[in-house]
Design a protein around this motif. Structure first.
Motif, PDB file in Angstrom:
ATOM      1  N   LEU A 260      -4.791  -0.472   4.520  1.00 18.91           N
ATOM      2  CA  LEU A 260      -4.634  -1.807   5.091  1.00 18.91           C
ATOM      3  C   LEU A 260      -3.205  -1.946   5.632  1.00 18.91           C
ATOM      4  O   LEU A 260      -2.239  -1.735   4.902  1.00 18.91           O
ATOM      5  N   PRO A 261      -3.068  -2.283   6.931  1.00 14.77           N
ATOM      6  CA  PRO A 261      -1.723  -2.389   7.522  1.00 14.77           C
ATOM      7  C   PRO A 261      -0.847  -3.407   6.804  1.00 14.77           C
ATOM      8  O   PRO A 261      -1.339  -4.441   6.336  1.00 14.77           O
ATOM      9  N   GLU A 262       0.449  -3.115   6.730  1.00 16.37           N
ATOM     10  CA  GLU A 262       1.381  -4.018   6.062  1.00 16.37           C
ATOM     11  C   GLU A 262       1.389  -5.404   6.690  1.00 16.37           C
ATOM     12  O   GLU A 262       1.660  -6.397   6.010  1.00 16.37           O
ATOM     13  N   LYS A 263       1.079  -5.487   7.985  1.00 17.63           N
ATOM     14  CA  LYS A 263       1.119  -6.772   8.683  1.00 17.63           C
ATOM     15  C   LYS A 263      -0.114  -7.629   8.412  1.00 17.63           C
ATOM     16  O   LYS A 263      -0.155  -8.790   8.820  1.00 17.63           O
ATOM     17  N   SER A 264      -1.105  -7.085   7.716  1.00 16.32           N
ATOM     18  CA  SER A 264      -2.316  -7.863   7.463  1.00 16.32           C
ATOM     19  C   SER A 264      -2.006  -9.085   6.605  1.00 16.32           C
ATOM     20  O   SER A 264      -1.359  -8.967   5.551  1.00 16.32           O
ATOM     21  N   PRO A 265      -2.480 -10.270   7.012  1.00 17.09           N
ATOM     22  CA  PRO A 265      -2.257 -11.484   6.208  1.00 17.09           C
ATOM     23  C   PRO A 265      -2.970 -11.453   4.864  1.00 17.09           C
ATOM     24  O   PRO A 265      -2.625 -12.221   3.965  1.00 17.09           O
TER      25      PRO A 265
END
Length: 318
Positions: A260-265
């Protein structure tokens, strides 16, 4: 001396490996997780147990006739090519029933009894009840995909006195499931549930199954659990549903993009529990796969029969 060859791209313990070798004493058996061990043998292996994406480069010219995957999903395989070559594929479906059903209830109970919140408060040395009041007993659970994992989940749900609604392609009834629905009836099932648990494989029919409409149909007090595949869900619409309190929370083991990308809320949401696609992990994984699936299938194969356990239906995609 036979020139038939089996490649197992996993590190098996010696007792398990010996059980396999006893069935095929004349075969060459190549085993080990490192590609350096098996990469030169893929081209002439008759059977491959444990598919790796790097094997795809050789699939057009390989001699493989049967692939036993080490996972329940088959999305990483070059299915069109394998279908054209009439390669039989069997999956690890069923190996995960115990660990994944345990994870499902761990997520459900944590969200319901706010265990995740209390862990965060413990780290902050905060003493607060966090408005915890819900319980899981006698609630309604909707299990979307009543295969082996779904069956075990339904069985556990009955220990909590839950009403169990199920959805499967055929609509066929199942033990521990009070009512069964088909995919066309999903919108009827969703508003009745306190928990929605998704255990489906990813197919063209199930891709993006859960989006804006489905989350709007769920109760504002309902929790959403996904241990199937990330692409079953339109992730930005799940984020929107969580932000707008259309649903109470989510327990997620799978995602559209992994890691899961770090930028995912989703990382920052207080009503979300994230696990890194580990719900199927268990100390008994190799043992169950070899003893309960691969060895029975190997006996069928040696008898010139189709493997009888978890044989992939190319039309259905599972």
């Amino acid at each position: 001396m036979s020139n038939r060859k089996l490649v197992i791209s996993q590190n098996l313990n010696e007792p398990l490996l010996q059980k396999v070798k006893e069935l095929i004493p004349e075969w060459t058996v190549i085993t080990g997780r490192s590609p350096e061990i098996w990469k030169e043998h893929i081209i002439d292996a008759e059977v491959i147990a444990g598919w790796k994406s790097s094997m795809s480069a050789s699939v057009h010219t390989s001699e493989v006739k049967w692939i036993q995957t080490w996972s329940a999903g088959v999305n990483a395989l070059p299915l069109e090519t394998l279908k054209q070559r009439k390669v039989r594929i069997t999956t690890a479906n069923g190996v995960h029933a115990y660990p994944i059903s345990e994870t499902i209830f761990a997520l459900m109970l944590s969200l319901t009894r706010k265990i995740d919140t209390y862990i965060k408060q413990q780290q902050e040395k905060t003493w607060h009840h966090a408005n915890m009041k819900q319980e899981i007993h006698e609630k309604t659970i909707g299990i979307i995909g009543v295969g082996k994992i779904g069956k075990e989940t339904a069985k556990i749900a009955k220990a909590f006195g839950m009403t169990v609604l199920g959805m499967r392609h055929s609509g066929k009834s199942e033990e521990y499931v009070d009512e069964m629905f088909t995919q066309k009836q999903l919108n009827t099932l969703l508003p009745r549930c306190d928990y929605i648990v998704v255990t489906l494989p990813l197919t063209p029919e199930t891709q993006g199954m859960f989006g804006k409409t489905e989350f709007q149909l769920m109760r504002p007090s309902a929790f959403f659990i996904n241990i199937g595949r990330g692409n079953l869900v339109v992730e930005n619409e799940l984020v929107h549903a969580l932000n707008d309190n259309q649903i109470a929370g989510a327990g997620l083991d799978v995602f559209e993009t992994e890691p899961l990308p770090e930028k995912s809320p989703l990382w920052e949401m207080n009503n979300v529990i994230i696990t890194p696609h580990t719900s199927g992990n268990t100390e008994f994984y190799d043992q169950r796969l070899i003893q309960d699936i691969f060895i029975p299938n190997l006996k069928d194969y040696l008898d010139c029969k189709n493997p009888s356990i978890n044989l992939l239906d190319y039309k259905k995609g599972y």
